[in-house]
Design a protein around this motif. Structure first.
Motif: not given
Length: 384
Positions: A284-303
């Motif tokens: 769960w920590c790997l999955s949650a941190s991976g999804v969060l890092c998508i937004l931190i890297g500004h590679e996808h919009y939040s939507i």
């Protein structure tokens, strides 16, 4: 029938039989020996002649040994019957006896479905890349998350590493699951369905790049050969930035990386034993941190991330609700059966009439010599 024959034919004894074996002293008169006198006990008078005494003692010992053998035979029969009667016979209907057939050919159909959709996804990405507006003309859309969190360049690398770790853990876990044929085809079906949804959302709405840091490959316009090479390059690299295959833009709505991180964790959670809570928390920590890092890297919009999360979790939960609740499949008021993929579901899960248990087994069959030794050991234990 003799007691020895009952022991030799012990396989015919049913577990539901109740046998009470008791040993009682027969009320028959004592056996008569050759001289017409009964068998004498220790308190009985001694015979008149020494020759008759020896003969009587010999006959008495012989009779005693015969009685002891009969008692041992009866006790052995009683112990065997009691051992077999200790088991409780549970009546299982023939309909549920073989409720989890492997049906690998259905798994192959699900594999072809997912491979075709993944290939189709690369074609759609190549097509919409030609439609992405230039960032000098259409700047990135406003995003609330980007307003509060600055971009971290290495964050998206963390996402892809976490995703690869989750996929690797899931493959290892799947390798040791007993009912892997059923679980694999469920996984293939969901991957194909979720990426089919992604093809639709990407094609109908093309968003501008979420950040000016993104570098997109030049457009090819009418160069069909160049587009084919781009499709092959995207397939060979798995669509990852780590492999250098993701140079095209436009595949924003919704996030494929979020799909893989979330779906891997959901399968790991569903098909792992309850006592492995620590393993689930790590995933769960790997999955949650991976999804969060998508937004931190500004590679996808939040939507993009939100829609990917909802599409993945709801598809997974709807499918497993139908699969684990057999009564829902034919219920007239079951609204889950109105999904477009319900006929595919009925095809894949037709012969799976119960919840798939989390059972691990050694995937490689033991050699014949090892199996023979195992049978000998088990046979020795049953004789104890």
């Amino acid at each position: 029938m003799a007691a020895s024959e009952l022991i030799q034919d012990s396989d015919d004894i049913r577990p539901h039989l109740e046998v009470n074996v008791t040993t009682t002293d027969p009320e028959t008169p004592p056996p008569i020996i050759a001289n017409g006198n009964p068998v004498c006990h220790a308190s009985s008078p001694t015979p008149s002649s020494p020759a008759d005494g020896k003969k009587t003692a010999h006959e008495g010992n012989k009779m005693l040994r015969s009685i002891l053998k009969q008692n041992q035979l009866i006790q052995s029969l009683s112990s065997r019957l009691q051992r077999r009667c200790d088991y409780v016979k549970i009546a299982v209907s023939e309909e549920c006896a073989d409720h989890l057939p492997a049906e690998w050919w259905k798994t192959g159909v699900a594999l072809l479905y997912s491979v075709f959709i993944l290939f189709f996804t690369t074609v759609i990405i190549t097509v919409i890349h030609e439609r992405v507006p230039d960032k000098s003309v259409s700047p990135p859309l406003p995003d609330k998350f980007f307003d509060y969190v600055d971009r971290v360049p290495w964050a998206f690398t963390v996402t892809e590493v976490n995703g690869l770790i989750l996929c690797g853990l899931w493959l290892v876990q799947l390798f040791f699951l007993k009912h892997k044929a059923i679980i694999v085809r469920r996984c293939f079906f969901m991957i194909g369905t979720l990426y089919l949804y992604r093809c639709v959302t990407m094609y109908i709405t093309t968003l501008p790049v979420p950040g000016k840091h993104m570098v997109c490959a030049p457009k090819l316009y009418n160069d069909s050969t160049g587009k084919i090479w781009r499709i092959l390059s995207l397939i060979s690299g798995g669509g990852l930035s780590l492999t250098g295959s993701q140079l095209m833009c436009g595949d924003f709505l919704y996030s494929g990386h979020t799909v893989m991180c979330t779906l891997s964790y959901l399968f790991i959670q569903e098909y792992s034993p309850r006592w492995m809570w620590w393993y689930r928390w790590i995933c769960w920590c790997l999955s949650a941190s991976g999804v969060l890092c998508i937004l931190i890297g500004h590679e996808h919009y939040s939507i993009d991330v939100v829609i990917a999360y909802f599409a993945t979790t709801r598809t997974f939960w709807w499918y497993h609700t139908m699969a684990n609740t057999h009564a829902l499949r034919q219920a007239p008021n079951n609204f889950l059966s109105r999904t477009w993929w319900n006929p595919i579901f009925n095809f894949l899960e037709k012969n799976v009439r119960t919840t798939v248990p989390v059972v691990f087994s050694w995937p490689v069959a033991l050699p014949s010599s090892c199996r023979q030794r195992y049978r000998i050991v088990e046979g020795g234990r049953s004789e104890d």
